[in-house]
Design a protein around this motif. Structure first.
Motif, PDB file in Angstrom:
ATOM      1  N   MET A   1       0.855  -1.192   0.000  1.00  0.00           N
ATOM      2  CA  MET A   1       0.000   0.000   0.000  1.00  0.00           C
ATOM      3  C   MET A   1       0.884   1.233   0.000  1.00  0.00           C
ATOM      4  SD  MET A   1      -3.271   0.700   2.466  1.00  0.00           S
ATOM      5  CE  MET A   1      -4.490   1.912   2.018  1.00  0.00           C
ATOM      6  N   ILE A   2       0.394   2.296  -0.600  1.00  0.00           N
ATOM      7  CA  ILE A   2       1.144   3.533  -0.731  1.00  0.00           C
ATOM      8  C   ILE A   2       0.164   4.701  -0.638  1.00  0.00           C
ATOM      9  CG2 ILE A   2       0.957   3.568  -3.253  1.00  0.00           C
ATOM     10  CD1 ILE A   2       3.782   4.671  -3.366  1.00  0.00           C
ATOM     11  N   PHE A   3       0.680   5.893  -0.355  1.00  0.00           N
ATOM     12  CA  PHE A   3      -0.172   7.060  -0.158  1.00  0.00           C
ATOM     13  C   PHE A   3       0.371   8.235  -0.965  1.00  0.00           C
ATOM     14  CE2 PHE A   3      -0.106   4.357   3.560  1.00  0.00           C
ATOM     15  CZ  PHE A   3      -1.455   4.068   3.726  1.00  0.00           C
ATOM     16  N   HIS A   4      -0.535   9.076  -1.435  1.00  0.00           N
ATOM     17  CA  HIS A   4      -0.133  10.226  -2.237  1.00  0.00           C
ATOM     18  C   HIS A   4       0.551  11.295  -1.388  1.00  0.00           C
ATOM     19  CE1 HIS A   4      -2.074   9.015  -5.990  1.00  0.00           C
ATOM     20  NE2 HIS A   4      -3.123   8.616  -5.275  1.00  0.00           N
ATOM     21  N   SER A   5       0.077  11.439  -0.164  1.00  0.00           N
ATOM     22  CA  SER A   5       0.557  12.535   0.679  1.00  0.00           C
ATOM     23  C   SER A   5       0.294  12.210   2.148  1.00  0.00           C
ATOM     24  CB  SER A   5      -0.179  13.832   0.317  1.00  0.00           C
ATOM     25  OG  SER A   5      -1.575  13.703   0.614  1.00  0.00           O
ATOM     26  N   ASN A  74       8.133   7.842  -8.768  1.00  0.00           N
ATOM     27  CA  ASN A  74       6.978   7.744  -9.662  1.00  0.00           C
ATOM     28  C   ASN A  74       6.568   6.269  -9.673  1.00  0.00           C
ATOM     29  OD1 ASN A  74       5.087   7.729 -11.713  1.00  0.00           O
ATOM     30  ND2 ASN A  74       6.284   9.018 -13.094  1.00  0.00           N
ATOM     31  N   ILE A  75       5.475   5.958  -8.984  1.00  0.00           N
ATOM     32  CA  ILE A  75       5.077   4.567  -8.773  1.00  0.00           C
ATOM     33  C   ILE A  75       3.668   4.339  -9.301  1.00  0.00           C
ATOM     34  CG2 ILE A  75       4.650   2.792  -7.033  1.00  0.00           C
ATOM     35  CD1 ILE A  75       6.669   4.271  -5.231  1.00  0.00           C
ATOM     36  N   ASN A  76       3.513   3.265 -10.060  1.00  0.00           N
ATOM     37  CA  ASN A  76       2.180   2.877 -10.524  1.00  0.00           C
ATOM     38  C   ASN A  76       1.757   1.617  -9.785  1.00  0.00           C
ATOM     39  OD1 ASN A  76       0.157   1.404 -12.439  1.00  0.00           O
ATOM     40  ND2 ASN A  76       0.262   3.511 -13.203  1.00  0.00           N
ATOM     41  N   LEU A  77       0.610   1.682  -9.140  1.00  0.00           N
ATOM     42  CA  LEU A  77       0.113   0.555  -8.365  1.00  0.00           C
ATOM     43  C   LEU A  77      -1.383   0.382  -8.620  1.00  0.00           C
ATOM     44  CD1 LEU A  77       0.736  -1.625  -6.197  1.00  0.00           C
ATOM     45  CD2 LEU A  77       0.086   0.080  -4.467  1.00  0.00           C
ATOM     46  N   ASP A  78      -1.751  -0.782  -9.093  1.00  0.00           N
ATOM     47  CA  ASP A  78      -3.158  -1.098  -9.368  1.00  0.00           C
ATOM     48  C   ASP A  78      -3.829  -0.057 -10.260  1.00  0.00           C
ATOM     49  OD1 ASP A  78      -2.907  -3.366  -7.768  1.00  0.00           O
ATOM     50  OD2 ASP A  78      -3.499  -2.270  -5.951  1.00  0.00           O
ATOM     51  N   GLY A  79      -3.079   0.414 -11.268  1.00  0.00           N
ATOM     52  CA  GLY A  79      -3.629   1.363 -12.222  1.00  0.00           C
ATOM     53  C   GLY A  79      -3.656   2.801 -11.750  1.00  0.00           C
ATOM     54  N   GLU A  80      -3.131   3.058 -10.560  1.00  0.00           N
ATOM     55  CA  GLU A  80      -3.097   4.425 -10.026  1.00  0.00           C
ATOM     56  C   GLU A  80      -1.659   4.905  -9.939  1.00  0.00           C
ATOM     57  OE1 GLU A  80      -5.003   7.000  -6.300  1.00  0.00           O
ATOM     58  OE2 GLU A  80      -5.306   4.838  -6.454  1.00  0.00           O
ATOM     59  N   SER A 210       6.166  -1.875   3.396  1.00  0.00           N
ATOM     60  CA  SER A 210       5.870  -2.422   2.080  1.00  0.00           C
ATOM     61  C   SER A 210       7.064  -2.203   1.155  1.00  0.00           C
ATOM     62  CB  SER A 210       4.616  -1.777   1.474  1.00  0.00           C
ATOM     63  OG  SER A 210       4.828  -0.387   1.261  1.00  0.00           O
ATOM     64  N   LYS A 211       7.093  -2.999   0.092  1.00  0.00           N
ATOM     65  CA  LYS A 211       8.114  -2.840  -0.942  1.00  0.00           C
ATOM     66  C   LYS A 211       7.417  -2.829  -2.280  1.00  0.00           C
ATOM     67  CE  LYS A 211      12.513  -4.678  -2.617  1.00  0.00           C
ATOM     68  NZ  LYS A 211      13.552  -5.740  -2.451  1.00  0.00           N
ATOM     69  N   ILE A 212       7.564  -1.709  -2.997  1.00  0.00           N
ATOM     70  CA  ILE A 212       6.890  -1.540  -4.280  1.00  0.00           C
ATOM     71  C   ILE A 212       7.945  -1.147  -5.304  1.00  0.00           C
ATOM     72  CG2 ILE A 212       5.047  -0.362  -5.524  1.00  0.00           C
ATOM     73  CD1 ILE A 212       3.821   0.304  -2.766  1.00  0.00           C
ATOM     74  N   GLY A 213       8.281  -2.061  -6.185  1.00  0.00           N
ATOM     75  CA  GLY A 213       9.347  -1.803  -7.136  1.00  0.00           C
ATOM     76  C   GLY A 213      10.660  -1.592  -6.405  1.00  0.00           C
TER      77      GLY A 213
END
Length: 227
Positions: A1-5, A74-80, A210-213
């Motif tokens: 999971m990630i957050f914009h701000s 710049n991360i793309n996750l689940d189309g967002e 979490s680890k995203i890319g």
């Protein structure tokens, strides 16, 4: 999971709390009066918001302060798409983390219906978790909260010994450092000039969130429950 701000994180945090605890009342940005002391021992009452305030069914309150410090990504996750800002300024970030602990301690000491509070930071910037700036001659040396470190009870202030004394001079009248244009060093202004002595010490424990890319997010949670 990630957050914009940080606001996005705060909102998601509040929703999760409510979903898992239906009896809770949740307040965002609840303003409270906090007594602050500057490095000249001048006291003032500052009205500032607590990020999240929980009110349980018995009327007890649990204050939570949140921080979301990011490196540019710049991360793309689940189309967002998530365009994370470059916050940098880890020196002021470390100071602000200690200030949040101070504020939660102050709130808890003031309100008898508060038994515990929390300070939480989430970041993909390893400078916070890995860098032991206490071992370096940085301006923020004494505000390090690296993994396994100890947040001391007494505030040792900024490490002014690291300043270039050919560019800065000390003003004994107001305990500030000024440059050759008599302009105060940034750490001698406003909230960065507060003296943040705590009521107890805290051991720092960072964990992976979490680890995203290529981005690894870690968090640190401080529980404020002194009696």
């Amino acid at each position: 999971m990630i957050f914009h701000s940080e606001h996005d994180l705060k909102f998601a945090f509040a929703i999760a709390l409510k979903e898992n605890n239906p009896d809770f009342q949740i307040r965002l940005e609840r303003p409270v009066d906090i007594e602050m002391v500057d490095r000249n021992n001048k006291k003032s009452v500052v009205r500032a918001p607590i990020d999240i305030l929980i009110i349980d069914k018995d009327g007890n309150t649990i204050p939570i302060e949140l921080k979301y410090k990011t490196k540019k990504a710049n991360i793309n996750l689940d189309g967002e798409n998530y365009l994370l800002a470059e916050h940098s300024a880890t020196d002021s970030g470390r100071f602000s983390f200690r200030k949040d602990i101070y504020r939660i301690e102050n709130y808890k000491s003031k309100y008898s219906n508060c038994k515990v509070g929390y300070v939480f930071i989430l970041t993909n910037d390893e400078a916070y978790s890995k860098n032991n700036v206490f071992q370096k001659d940085n301006i923020d040396k004494y505000f390090s909260f690296h993994h396994g470190g100890l947040i001391n009870r007494l505030d040792k202030s900024w490490n002014y010994e690291s300043l270039d004394e050919t560019k800065y001079t000390f003003d004994k009248n107001d305990n500030t450092w000024n440059n050759i244009q008599s302009k105060k060093h940034w750490s001698c202004n406003k909230e960065y000039f507060y003296k943040l002595d705590l009521l107890q010490e805290y051991v720092v424990d960072w964990k992976e969130y979490s680890k995203i890319g290529d981005s690894v997010f870690k968090y640190c949670l401080i529980k404020v429950d002194m009696q």
